[in-house]
Design an enzyme around this catalytic site. Structure first.
Site, PDB file in Angstrom:
ATOM      1  N   LYS A  34       0.792  -1.072   0.100  1.00 44.91           N
ATOM      2  CA  LYS A  34      -0.157  -0.068   0.033  1.00 44.91           C
ATOM      3  C   LYS A  34       0.782   1.352  -0.099  1.00 44.91           C
ATOM      4  O   LYS A  34       1.531   1.382   1.028  1.00 44.91           O
ATOM      5  CB  LYS A  34      -1.039  -0.079   1.218  1.00 44.91           C
ATOM      6  CG  LYS A  34      -1.876   1.237   1.025  1.00 44.91           C
ATOM      7  CD  LYS A  34      -2.723   1.274   2.528  1.00 44.91           C
ATOM      8  CE  LYS A  34      -3.287   2.475   2.694  1.00 44.91           C
ATOM      9  NZ  LYS A  34      -4.116   2.832   3.781  1.00 44.91           N
ATOM     10  N   ASN A  42      -9.658   1.832   9.876  1.00 50.66           N
ATOM     11  CA  ASN A  42      -8.718   1.505  11.212  1.00 50.66           C
ATOM     12  C   ASN A  42      -9.191   2.197  12.422  1.00 50.66           C
ATOM     13  O   ASN A  42      -9.765   1.557  13.252  1.00 50.66           O
ATOM     14  CB  ASN A  42      -7.339   1.943  10.780  1.00 50.66           C
ATOM     15  CG  ASN A  42      -6.206   1.496  11.452  1.00 50.66           C
ATOM     16  OD1 ASN A  42      -4.988   1.829  11.489  1.00 50.66           O
ATOM     17  ND2 ASN A  42      -6.441   0.897  12.765  1.00 50.66           N
ATOM     18  N   THR A  43      -9.167   3.750  12.360  1.00 54.17           N
ATOM     19  CA  THR A  43      -9.495   4.299  13.647  1.00 54.17           C
ATOM     20  C   THR A  43     -10.772   4.213  14.076  1.00 54.17           C
ATOM     21  O   THR A  43     -10.998   4.061  15.161  1.00 54.17           O
ATOM     22  CB  THR A  43      -9.299   5.842  13.301  1.00 54.17           C
ATOM     23  OG1 THR A  43      -7.984   6.087  12.785  1.00 54.17           O
ATOM     24  CG2 THR A  43      -9.743   6.926  14.359  1.00 54.17           C
ATOM     25  N   ALA A  94      -9.756   5.729   4.282  1.00 53.33           N
ATOM     26  CA  ALA A  94      -9.616   6.993   5.223  1.00 53.33           C
ATOM     27  C   ALA A  94     -10.848   7.621   5.319  1.00 53.33           C
ATOM     28  O   ALA A  94     -11.514   7.944   4.526  1.00 53.33           O
ATOM     29  CB  ALA A  94      -8.380   7.863   4.751  1.00 53.33           C
ATOM     30  N   GLY A  95     -11.192   8.081   6.773  1.00 49.20           N
ATOM     31  CA  GLY A  95     -12.269   8.673   6.871  1.00 49.20           C
ATOM     32  C   GLY A  95     -13.555   8.263   7.170  1.00 49.20           C
ATOM     33  O   GLY A  95     -14.574   8.820   7.843  1.00 49.20           O
ATOM     34  N   GLY A 120      -8.383   9.333   9.803  1.00 47.24           N
ATOM     35  CA  GLY A 120      -8.737   9.639  11.292  1.00 47.24           C
ATOM     36  C   GLY A 120      -9.944  10.534  11.567  1.00 47.24           C
ATOM     37  O   GLY A 120     -10.081  10.730  12.784  1.00 47.24           O
TER      38      GLY A 120
END
Length: 261
Positions: free
Chosen positions: A103, A212-213, A190-191, A164
């Site tokens: 990645k 992830n977050t 992301a996001g 995040g």
């Protein structure tokens, strides 16, 4: 009848369309359980968090907590600030046994962590020629996505919102163009802060989503991982079945005309 096929990226087949990051978890044990319960096919690992020294320090090396027989460990170049550094990190990872998938992340701005489009394309060209299966993290830029595809990228990973932030698919319009134009998989990355955000991305036609977050920072990461897994499956199913046509006027679900005839 609803019928779906597995995700294929760079010639490799994946049974799940959920990619799960391994950062920010309170403990390695929670991270491993969340991965297991999510059913994810891909677990991303920042190479800077992996032991590349050859000393095999299990307490320091996050890769030692992962099970490559269950999912592909996808190394990323997070932390790289330019193309040269990203290429160096990717090559070190392959030499350490992480394989050809990578990645590609290059974000020199420490405040917003937005990806550098110029250096990302430059690094992708180098890595693709070097035999890597590049999955490139980018802004939701349809033109750049096509350039990366032409450069040999195996997938493009546009952000839904900055890393995040948990703000959802703020770049929906651009991602829809990318899904329409690209031949390689489009993975929304992301996001995404809620399972509903993941379902939305899949309903749009994304090949997969990366989270992830939202999982790692949840009060119960394992339960949240399961929720995201269900949302991805539901969104994909809805996309494959096809959405109902939107209308302007109301249409009764139990019409009276002809009911008693």
């Amino acid at each position: 009848m609803y019928n779906d096929s597995n995700l294929i990226v760079g010639g490799r087949e994946f049974s799940s369309r959920l990619f799960l990051g391994t950062g920010k978890f309170a403990s390695m044990e929670i991270m491993r359980e969340a991965l297991a319960k999510s059913g994810a096919s891909v677990a991303t690992v920042a190479l800077k968090r992996a032991d590349l020294s050859g000393k095999s320090d299990a307490s320091a090396d996050i890769a030692k907590w992962l099970e490559p027989d269950k999912y592909m460990v996808l190394p990323n170049t997070s932390g790289a600030v330019n193309a040269d550094e990203a290429v160096r990190i990717a090559r070190l990872g392959r030499a350490a046994g992480f394989g050809d998938f990578v990645k590609l992340e290059i974000h020199p701005d420490p405040n917003y962590l937005l990806p550098d489009p110029i250096d990302t394309l430059k690094a992708a060209e180098i890595l693709a020629k070097d035999g890597f299966k590049v999955m490139a993290y980018i802004n939701a830029d349809p033109v750049l996505a096509l350039r990366l595809q032409d450069a040999g990228a195996a997938a493009v990973m546009p952000l839904g919102a900055p890393i995040g932030t948990n703000r959802g698919v703020e770049t929906r319009g651009q991602i829809e163009i990318m899904i329409d134009q690209c031949d390689v998989p489009v993975v929304v990355d992301a996001g995404l802060g809620l399972p509903s955000h993941a379902a939305e991305a899949m309903e749009m036609g994304a090949a997969a989503v990366m989270v992830n977050t939202a999982v790692a920072a949840a009060s119960d990461p394992v339960a949240m991982a399961v929720a995201f897994s269900s949302a991805v499956a539901a969104g994909r199913a809805a996309r494959c079945v096809g959405a109902s046509v939107r209308g302007v006027f109301a249409s009764a679900t139990s019409p009276l005309t002809g009911f008693l005839e």
